[in-house]
Every structure is written in structure tokens, then in C-alpha cells.
Design a protein around this motif. Structure first.
Motif, PDB file in Angstrom:
ATOM      1  N   ASN A  37     -10.804 -15.536  30.330  1.00 36.96           N
ATOM      2  CA  ASN A  37     -11.988 -16.015  29.324  1.00 36.96           C
ATOM      3  C   ASN A  37     -11.432 -16.059  27.737  1.00 36.96           C
ATOM      4  O   ASN A  37     -11.955 -17.201  27.197  1.00 36.96           O
ATOM      5  CB  ASN A  37     -13.115 -14.696  29.273  1.00 36.96           C
ATOM      6  N   ILE A  38     -10.674 -15.338  27.431  1.00 33.05           N
ATOM      7  CA  ILE A  38     -10.169 -15.762  25.858  1.00 33.05           C
ATOM      8  C   ILE A  38      -8.986 -15.291  25.930  1.00 33.05           C
ATOM      9  O   ILE A  38      -8.317 -14.555  27.178  1.00 33.05           O
ATOM     10  CB  ILE A  38     -11.152 -14.492  25.111  1.00 33.05           C
ATOM     11  N   ARG A  42      -7.239 -10.607  22.620  1.00 36.01           N
ATOM     12  CA  ARG A  42      -8.695 -10.144  22.598  1.00 36.01           C
ATOM     13  C   ARG A  42      -9.173  -9.467  23.758  1.00 36.01           C
ATOM     14  O   ARG A  42      -9.662  -8.514  23.743  1.00 36.01           O
ATOM     15  CB  ARG A  42      -9.383 -11.808  22.510  1.00 36.01           C
ATOM     16  N   ASN A  74      -9.827 -21.252  27.849  1.00 35.77           N
ATOM     17  CA  ASN A  74     -10.595 -20.327  27.211  1.00 35.77           C
ATOM     18  C   ASN A  74     -12.313 -20.605  27.427  1.00 35.77           C
ATOM     19  O   ASN A  74     -12.442 -21.948  27.791  1.00 35.77           O
ATOM     20  CB  ASN A  74     -10.576 -20.187  25.798  1.00 35.77           C
ATOM     21  N   GLU A  76     -14.945 -19.864  25.736  1.00 36.83           N
ATOM     22  CA  GLU A  76     -15.590 -19.551  24.214  1.00 36.83           C
ATOM     23  C   GLU A  76     -17.124 -19.826  24.508  1.00 36.83           C
ATOM     24  O   GLU A  76     -17.841 -19.369  23.744  1.00 36.83           O
ATOM     25  CB  GLU A  76     -14.755 -20.043  23.342  1.00 36.83           C
ATOM     26  N   ALA A  81     -16.166 -16.471  20.568  1.00 34.84           N
ATOM     27  CA  ALA A  81     -14.889 -16.702  20.257  1.00 34.84           C
ATOM     28  C   ALA A  81     -14.292 -15.144  20.264  1.00 34.84           C
ATOM     29  O   ALA A  81     -12.904 -15.259  20.178  1.00 34.84           O
ATOM     30  CB  ALA A  81     -14.854 -17.057  18.921  1.00 34.84           C
ATOM     31  N   ASP A  82     -15.170 -14.180  20.343  1.00 37.58           N
ATOM     32  CA  ASP A  82     -14.445 -13.092  20.427  1.00 37.58           C
ATOM     33  C   ASP A  82     -14.650 -12.382  22.030  1.00 37.58           C
ATOM     34  O   ASP A  82     -13.878 -11.413  22.373  1.00 37.58           O
ATOM     35  CB  ASP A  82     -15.266 -11.767  19.709  1.00 37.58           C
ATOM     36  N   GLY A  83     -14.891 -13.227  22.778  1.00 39.00           N
ATOM     37  CA  GLY A  83     -14.966 -12.718  24.422  1.00 39.00           C
ATOM     38  C   GLY A  83     -16.153 -11.950  24.547  1.00 39.00           C
ATOM     39  O   GLY A  83     -16.564 -11.663  25.501  1.00 39.00           O
TER      40      GLY A  83
END
Ligand code: BDR
Ligand code: CA
Length: 299
Positions: A37-38, A42, A74, A76, A81-83
Motif C-alpha cells: 500500500n505504501i 512506512r 502505492n 496513497e 501518504a503515511d499509509g
């Protein structure tokens, strides 16, 4: 039940992890991270933070930095952006270990064959590397329960591909062809297991770290979506492990299309049989998940 959680947190991964760490029937031996996912930095850090929320000492072991096939992708727009959709979790006082597949191989060799279950919530890169580099250890896996694939449903990473399979089709192909006992939980089931914003109230009111954090994470899952409910994909894996009677499975032999529609699961009679969850008692499963997240007496 001795388990290792292989994951790319990820909002729904995070809820699944919080549930597992709050559930005394799971003996969580480790959490292994993978890029999905990221990015890997992260997903590893998010796993560490989730362990910190639980207040428990569980090793987090960093795994593959990218897929065996394809370029990675990703998510996002869904997970932020941080998962974790901007939900700030406490920093972990602990660091992560490295070499997830080496770590899991050692655990498998230390346990009696068939006694370790892998709860797989992400692209199957780590599992495929384990199968390739540590075949003796991999053959000792008792059960892989994996969120992934779309059978009759349309995909969420292309017209036919579900994200976890589509993000590393080759890895999924290796794992599905390995002959270890596997139960897949595809979108056909996970899209029927959904949460609404109104349902988050008891989680918040519970005041438990797992319950309140899960409420924030699920709420963040609604950001950027006009939908009235959101699917809880990865928690299905944890619930299947504890209550398989709440799911209905069909036996299938599956390959992965790597060419025409990369990541599409296709029938393949030459493959070993796997179990595929096609039905769910969503009301009972939701009750179990909510009760587990609200449990005050932690393991
Ligand atoms: C799967 O893809 C990821 O985005 C989720 O975390 C889940 O594992 C759903 O297709
Ligand atoms: Ca995931």
C-alpha cells in the motif's frame, strides 16, 4: 494459535493487526512487513507503531522492498501518504529487525511442522521469497490465510485484478502453486464485510486502545470517498483463522495471469487445490471483530 502476520499497513491491515494483538487466542510470533500500500519504510514503521498501541512486545521484521514482478503500486489515495490516513500513532520505543524471510524460516524450523499459520494481508512477495529461498522451512507452514483475488467480482487494481495479487502476480503464482494449505479470501467476500461511520461509535466509546484507534483508522478510510460504507478487507483473515464456520469456502485450482490481465486469478487444473472463501456471515463476523477490538483484558 501460533501466527505470523505478513502485512503492508495500510488502514485495513492496521485494524486487523490491532484485533490480532488484542485477541488471546492468537500467539503472534512476529509481524513481517512488505512494500505494498505504501513503501517498505512506512509499512515497517506503521507496524511498529501498531505494536506500540497494543503495549505488547512483538518483533517487527522488515521484508521485501519491492515486488518480484511489476513495479509496485502505492495506494496513497486510499491509505494516505503515511499509509494510515493521517492517523498519528505513538512512536515505537523499539526498532525493527531485518530479513523477514530468514526470520520466518528460522521460526518454522523451530516449531513442529504444520503448527504455524501465516496471516497474509499484502502482496505475497515475502511468502514467495520464503518458498524460493527456504523451501524446507516453507513446506512446514501449517496454513496460509490470505486476503487476495477476485473470482466473480470486478477488480480493485484493474478490471480483473485485486490489489494484493495484482501488485505482485509472480509472487502470488509461486505461492498458489506451492501445495501448502492455503485459504484465499477474495473481494467476493471482503466487499460484503463493510463498516459504516455510525458503527464506529461503540468502538470509540469502549475507550480501549485497540477500539479507539481502530475507530479513527476506519473513519480515515472514508476520507476521499463518498461511499456510505467501506470494506474491511484484511480483518477477514483474522476472523477466518478463529471462526472458519462463519465463512463458506469452495475448493479451486488457481493460477495467475501474468500477461494479458496481470494479477487476474484464472482456473488452472494443473495447480494444487486451495480453499477460496465465497460466503460470509457478515453480521456474526462484525460482532466478533468489534468485541475483540473492545476487549479490555489484553493478552
Ligand atoms: C487489499 O489491498 C490493500 O489495499 C488492502 O490493504 C488489502 O490488503 C484489498 O484489495
Ligand atoms: Ca493489506
Amino acid at each position: 494459535m501460533k501466527v505470523i502476520i505478513d502485512t503492508d499497513p495500510g488502514l485495513d491491515d492496521a485494524v486487523a493487526i490491532l484485533y490480532a494483538l488484542n485477541e488471546p487466542r492468537f500467539d503472534v510470533q512476529a509481524i513481517t512487513s512488505v512494500a505494498g500500500n505504501i513503501g517498505i519504510t512506512r509499512t515497517t514503521d506503521n507496524a511498529l507503531r501498531l505494536v506500540a498501541v497494543s503495549g505488547r512486545q512483538i518483533p517487527v521484521v522488515q521484508g521485501a522492498t519491492g515486488p518480484l514482478s511489476g513495479t509496485g503500486r502505492n495506494e496513497e489515495t486510499i491509505h494516505g501518504a503515511d499509509g494510515l490516513g493521517g492517523v498519528t500513532l505513538p512512536l515505537s520505543p523499539n526498532g525493527s529487525l531485518s530479513d523477514a524471510t530468514g526470520f520466518v524460516a528460522k521460526r518454522l524450523m523451530a516449531e513442529p511442522p504444520g503448527t504455524l499459520t501465516i496471516l497474509a494481508l499484502a502482496p505475497m512477495t515475502n511468502l514467495a521469497i520464503l518458498a524460493r529461498d527456504h523451501p524446507q522451512a516453507f513446506a512446514r507452514v501449517g496454513h496460509i490465510i490470505a486476503m487476495g483475488g477476485a473470482i466473480h467480482e470486478k477488480g480493485n487494481a484493474g478490471p480483473f485484478a485485486e490489489y494484493n495479487i495484482g501488485a505482485d502476480g509472480l509472487a502470488a503464482s509461486i505461492v498458489l502453486g506451492s501445495g501448502v494449505p492455503i485459504t484465499m479470501i477474495p473481494l467476493d467476500v471482503t466487499r460484503r464485510f463493510r463498516a459504516t461511520l455510525a458503527e464506529l461509535e461503540p468502538l470509540r466509546a469502549s475507550g480501549t486502545p485497540a477500539g479507539t484507534t481502530a475507530a479513527s483508522l476506519i473513519e480515515a478510510y472514508f476520507l476521499g470517498s463518498a461511499r456510505e460504507s467501506r470494506p474491511l478487507h484484511d480483518p477477514c483473515v483474522m476472523l477466518m483463522a478463529l471462526a472458519p464456520e462463519l465463512f463458506g469456502c469452495d475448493e479451486m485450482r488457481l493460477g495467475v495471469d501474468l500477461v494479458e490481465h496481470p494479477g487476474r486469478l484464472v482456473p488452472d487444473a494443473s495447480r494444487p487445490p486451495v480453499q477460496v472463501a465465497m460466503r460470509i456471515d457478515a453480521v456474526a463476523v462484525k460482532r466478533m471483530l468489534w468485541d475483540g477490538l473492545m476487549r479490555a483484558d489484553q493478552p
